[in-house]
Design a protein around this motif. Sequence first.
Motif, short mmCIF file in Angstrom:
data_model
loop_
_atom_site.label_atom_id
_atom_site.label_comp_id
_atom_site.label_asym_id
_atom_site.label_seq_id
_atom_site.Cartn_x
_atom_site.Cartn_y
_atom_site.Cartn_z
N PRO A 216 2.68 2.69 -8.19
CA PRO A 216 1.73 1.51 -8.06
C PRO A 216 2.36 0.50 -8.93
O PRO A 216 2.37 -0.76 -8.48
CB PRO A 216 0.49 1.86 -8.70
CG PRO A 216 0.86 2.98 -9.94
CD PRO A 216 1.81 3.77 -9.00
N ALA A 217 3.36 0.63 -9.74
CA ALA A 217 4.07 -0.46 -10.68
C ALA A 217 5.10 -1.30 -9.45
O ALA A 217 5.41 -2.61 -9.55
CB ALA A 217 4.89 -0.02 -11.73
N SER B 197 1.00 -1.29 0.03
CA SER B 197 -0.03 -0.13 -0.04
C SER B 197 0.88 1.09 -0.04
O SER B 197 0.51 2.21 -0.63
CB SER B 197 -0.88 -0.05 1.31
OG SER B 197 -1.54 0.98 1.28
N ALA B 198 1.84 1.22 0.82
CA ALA B 198 2.83 2.28 0.72
C ALA B 198 3.44 2.59 -0.43
O ALA B 198 3.52 4.14 -1.05
CB ALA B 198 3.87 2.25 1.81
N VAL C 73 -3.70 -5.26 -3.22
CA VAL C 73 -3.19 -5.50 -4.52
C VAL C 73 -4.11 -5.16 -5.49
O VAL C 73 -3.64 -4.73 -6.35
CB VAL C 73 -2.78 -7.16 -4.51
CG1 VAL C 73 -2.82 -7.67 -6.06
CG2 VAL C 73 -1.69 -7.72 -3.67
N ALA C 74 -5.48 -5.45 -5.15
CA ALA C 74 -6.34 -4.89 -6.25
C ALA C 74 -6.54 -3.56 -6.33
O ALA C 74 -6.57 -2.96 -7.47
CB ALA C 74 -7.81 -5.14 -5.45
N ALA C 75 -6.04 -2.54 -5.33
CA ALA C 75 -5.82 -1.37 -5.34
C ALA C 75 -4.78 -0.83 -6.42
O ALA C 75 -4.97 0.13 -7.41
CB ALA C 75 -5.77 -0.49 -4.20
N GLN D 124 -4.96 0.88 -9.83
CA GLN D 124 -4.32 2.21 -10.56
C GLN D 124 -3.57 1.78 -11.92
O GLN D 124 -3.33 2.71 -12.73
CB GLN D 124 -3.27 2.41 -9.38
CG GLN D 124 -3.96 2.93 -8.23
CD GLN D 124 -4.17 4.37 -8.24
OE1 GLN D 124 -4.35 4.98 -9.47
NE2 GLN D 124 -3.69 5.19 -7.27
N LEU D 125 -2.92 0.64 -12.01
CA LEU D 125 -2.22 0.22 -13.14
C LEU D 125 -3.06 0.11 -14.31
O LEU D 125 -2.81 -0.15 -15.74
CB LEU D 125 -1.63 -1.07 -12.97
CG LEU D 125 -0.16 -0.80 -11.89
CD1 LEU D 125 0.24 -2.12 -11.48
CD2 LEU D 125 0.93 0.17 -12.68
N GLY D 126 -4.43 -0.19 -14.18
CA GLY D 126 -5.34 -0.28 -15.28
C GLY D 126 -5.67 -1.96 -15.67
O GLY D 126 -5.99 -2.21 -16.73
#
Length: 344
Positions: A254-255, A246-247, A282-284, A288-290
């Motif tokens: 996000p990658a 998350s951090a 992980v889902a978040a 973010q990465l699409g």
Amino acid sequence: MRRRNLLANLAVMAAAVASSRLPASGAEPGEAMLGEALVAGLRDAMLGLGGAPAALSPEQAPAELARALSDFHSYRYGSLAVRLPRLIRAGHALGADTEQYTTLAQTYVLAARMLVKLEEQHLGWMAAGRARRFAEAGGDVLTVAEAARNLAVLARKAGWGDRAMSIALAAADDPGLREVGRAGAAERGLLIQSAAYTAARGGDRQGMRQLTAEAGAIAAELGGTTLLRDHGGGISPATVQLHLISAENSAGDPAAAPAAARAIAPRSLPSVERRSRYDTDVAAALGQLGHRDDCIRALLTAEHHAPEETHARPAVKSLISGLLTSGRTTSELRGLAARSGVLT
């Protein structure tokens, strides 16, 4: 007389609102509404409204708190919505001595954690402030520190990053934590982790990674998992790595989050609560990465592990809502949205 009439009218209005939002007596509220039911119960208990305190003896209260903590770590929100408000009422009715102050402080720590999860910041501040006050009265250094950690989280959510950092690091430096062995070291690690996440939210990747490394060094020195009563996830190298997912996402990278996730075996995490957090973090990042399909799969895994958490937590609902409006939908996504109360 006017005051009694006003209170009676208010009670009638409150009952009407409750009956319009909750199922008939004897039915369990839908999982999507469990968060609202829990918030309403905590609000009334903290304000001294509602039913009479439960008949708990001083000897029974710690055991009941242990059951509430088990409910939290297993995401049994329905049970917690009954048990936790009852514990608050009973705790205030039991009287004032050191042991009862400690139990009440630990109850309020748990309430604050739930209110943070459910994004009820105003009530969260009240619960965390009471937790610290009762912990200080009971001389419980670990609960004082955990209450400070909750206050730091709330300060961060309020946008006061510098204050959040100061609260967490000042609590971590409390000499009292060094006097209570492994548990004190574990609490220091959690506080430093909190400061790391605050750095991440402020876009300070270097500071986040330095503080995460410091927390990781504490976890490695402790070895294994050090569980804490007020934080059943405790701290271990795996939980520090979990925090990093998350951090990294919050710090704007996000990658890097999926790479952090791959370094963890989810089964090594110490509770259902921590394993569900892994899936939703992980889902978040995937969202973010699409990577929509992978994001949905991660959410469905989280739902499998902790359905009440997935259906009730506002942050997860927001992620599901974003998926519904940002691209094509599937039957799996629509089903998850319906079960979460996002799509009716």
